[in-house]
Motif scaffolding. Sequence first.
Motif, PDB file in Angstrom:
ATOM      1  N   PHE A   1       1.921   9.701  -0.169  1.00 55.21           N
ATOM      2  CA  PHE A   1       2.147   8.800  -0.201  1.00 55.21           C
ATOM      3  C   PHE A   1       2.863   8.223  -1.871  1.00 55.21           C
ATOM      4  O   PHE A   1       1.986   8.151  -2.529  1.00 55.21           O
ATOM      5  CB  PHE A   1       1.981   7.591   0.023  1.00 55.21           C
ATOM      6  CG  PHE A   1       1.843   8.732   1.944  1.00 55.21           C
ATOM      7  CD1 PHE A   1       2.437   8.361   2.863  1.00 55.21           C
ATOM      8  CD2 PHE A   1       0.285   8.878   1.982  1.00 55.21           C
ATOM      9  CE1 PHE A   1       2.214   9.075   4.448  1.00 55.21           C
ATOM     10  CE2 PHE A   1       0.483   9.825   3.042  1.00 55.21           C
ATOM     11  CZ  PHE A   1       0.839   8.944   4.198  1.00 55.21           C
ATOM     12  N   ALA A   2       3.612   7.218  -2.422  1.00 51.56           N
ATOM     13  CA  ALA A   2       4.383   7.187  -3.539  1.00 51.56           C
ATOM     14  C   ALA A   2       3.221   5.991  -3.707  1.00 51.56           C
ATOM     15  O   ALA A   2       3.279   5.414  -4.836  1.00 51.56           O
ATOM     16  CB  ALA A   2       6.127   6.401  -2.780  1.00 51.56           C
ATOM     17  N   THR A   3       3.657   4.899  -2.489  1.00 49.26           N
ATOM     18  CA  THR A   3       2.788   3.772  -2.257  1.00 49.26           C
ATOM     19  C   THR A   3       1.528   3.870  -1.722  1.00 49.26           C
ATOM     20  O   THR A   3       1.520   4.338  -0.482  1.00 49.26           O
ATOM     21  CB  THR A   3       3.559   2.730  -2.567  1.00 49.26           C
ATOM     22  OG1 THR A   3       3.593   2.259  -1.286  1.00 49.26           O
ATOM     23  CG2 THR A   3       4.651   2.703  -3.348  1.00 49.26           C
ATOM     24  N   ARG A   4       0.517   2.568  -2.043  1.00 47.20           N
ATOM     25  CA  ARG A   4      -0.631   2.036  -1.081  1.00 47.20           C
ATOM     26  C   ARG A   4       0.370   1.970   0.439  1.00 47.20           C
ATOM     27  O   ARG A   4      -0.727   2.161   1.771  1.00 47.20           O
ATOM     28  CB  ARG A   4      -1.468   1.172  -1.727  1.00 47.20           C
ATOM     29  CG  ARG A   4      -2.818   1.474  -0.309  1.00 47.20           C
ATOM     30  CD  ARG A   4      -3.732  -0.348  -1.706  1.00 47.20           C
ATOM     31  NE  ARG A   4      -4.301  -0.374  -0.683  1.00 47.20           N
ATOM     32  CZ  ARG A   4      -5.790  -0.076  -0.632  1.00 47.20           C
ATOM     33  NH1 ARG A   4      -6.180   0.720  -1.226  1.00 47.20           N
ATOM     34  NH2 ARG A   4      -6.708  -0.611  -0.159  1.00 47.20           N
ATOM     35  N   GLU A   5       1.383   0.380   0.031  1.00 45.00           N
ATOM     36  CA  GLU A   5       1.825   0.745   1.610  1.00 45.00           C
ATOM     37  C   GLU A   5       2.605   0.879   2.186  1.00 45.00           C
ATOM     38  O   GLU A   5       2.310   1.297   4.066  1.00 45.00           O
ATOM     39  CB  GLU A   5       2.718  -0.650   0.589  1.00 45.00           C
ATOM     40  CG  GLU A   5       2.066  -2.206   0.394  1.00 45.00           C
ATOM     41  CD  GLU A   5       1.550  -1.513  -1.074  1.00 45.00           C
ATOM     42  OE1 GLU A   5       2.581  -0.730  -2.002  1.00 45.00           O
ATOM     43  OE2 GLU A   5       0.619  -2.558  -1.275  1.00 45.00           O
ATOM     44  N   GLU A   6       2.786   2.296   1.487  1.00 46.31           N
ATOM     45  CA  GLU A   6       3.709   3.829   2.541  1.00 46.31           C
ATOM     46  C   GLU A   6       2.201   4.446   3.500  1.00 46.31           C
ATOM     47  O   GLU A   6       2.512   4.650   4.507  1.00 46.31           O
ATOM     48  CB  GLU A   6       4.836   4.296   1.595  1.00 46.31           C
ATOM     49  CG  GLU A   6       5.015   5.773   1.790  1.00 46.31           C
ATOM     50  CD  GLU A   6       5.648   6.563   1.222  1.00 46.31           C
ATOM     51  OE1 GLU A   6       5.826   7.509   1.733  1.00 46.31           O
ATOM     52  OE2 GLU A   6       5.693   6.375   0.191  1.00 46.31           O
ATOM     53  N   ALA A   7       1.042   4.676   2.643  1.00 43.91           N
ATOM     54  CA  ALA A   7      -0.455   4.854   3.103  1.00 43.91           C
ATOM     55  C   ALA A   7      -0.469   4.643   4.246  1.00 43.91           C
ATOM     56  O   ALA A   7      -0.217   4.733   5.427  1.00 43.91           O
ATOM     57  CB  ALA A   7      -1.131   5.490   1.932  1.00 43.91           C
ATOM     58  N   ALA A   8      -0.307   3.065   4.120  1.00 45.31           N
ATOM     59  CA  ALA A   8      -1.510   2.290   5.343  1.00 45.31           C
ATOM     60  C   ALA A   8      -0.541   2.324   6.248  1.00 45.31           C
ATOM     61  O   ALA A   8      -1.031   2.183   7.373  1.00 45.31           O
ATOM     62  CB  ALA A   8      -1.491   1.260   4.382  1.00 45.31           C
ATOM     63  N   ARG A   9       1.268   2.358   6.529  1.00 45.34           N
ATOM     64  CA  ARG A   9       2.310   2.264   7.124  1.00 45.34           C
ATOM     65  C   ARG A   9       1.831   3.541   8.012  1.00 45.34           C
ATOM     66  O   ARG A   9       2.435   3.267   9.638  1.00 45.34           O
ATOM     67  CB  ARG A   9       3.587   1.613   7.387  1.00 45.34           C
ATOM     68  CG  ARG A   9       3.370   0.135   6.642  1.00 45.34           C
ATOM     69  CD  ARG A   9       5.107   0.005   6.364  1.00 45.34           C
ATOM     70  NE  ARG A   9       5.623   1.045   5.191  1.00 45.34           N
ATOM     71  CZ  ARG A   9       5.467   0.459   4.342  1.00 45.34           C
ATOM     72  NH1 ARG A   9       5.159  -0.585   3.477  1.00 45.34           N
ATOM     73  NH2 ARG A   9       6.418   1.730   2.950  1.00 45.34           N
TER      74      ARG A   9
END
Length: 155
Positions: free
Chosen positions: A140-148
């Motif tokens: 995932f590019a970002t932590r937020e994308e991984a969390a979603r």
Amino acid sequence: MVDDSGGRSVLLLLHGMGASGDVWLPWAPLLEERWPGRWLAPDLAGHGASPPLPAYSFAGLAERVAAGLGSGGRAAAGLGSGERLVVLGHSLGGVVGLALAARAGGLPVAAVIGLGIKAVWSPAELAKAAELAERPVTWFATREEAARATCGSPA
């Protein structure tokens, strides 16, 4: 993370799947107060800052832990003559601890304590585990994308 306060026993803390050695940080004050020796909490292969293995097995994870302790394990772990490891592992970490104690050319493991180890697997659970192990890594590019993607919510 490592506490280098000295002592005769080395406590090796192994985390469960999906965690890292940092999961043991809340225990640091109690360990510093009550454990008579040093303690180590490494990241298992493919967790935290530890690079992945080409293929996963309990023995492979144990070999990586042993390698992380150095050649033969004893010198890098700071084990002097007569000193031994006590392994405390949660879930996957408990099984890796057992594999570490059972391996040839092994480290001087005095005891393994495994918490929350799944001991009986149905054929369906084994098939699902094999399927998961074969899946490619998702980046995932970002932590937020991984969390979603994994939790359905922002980090």
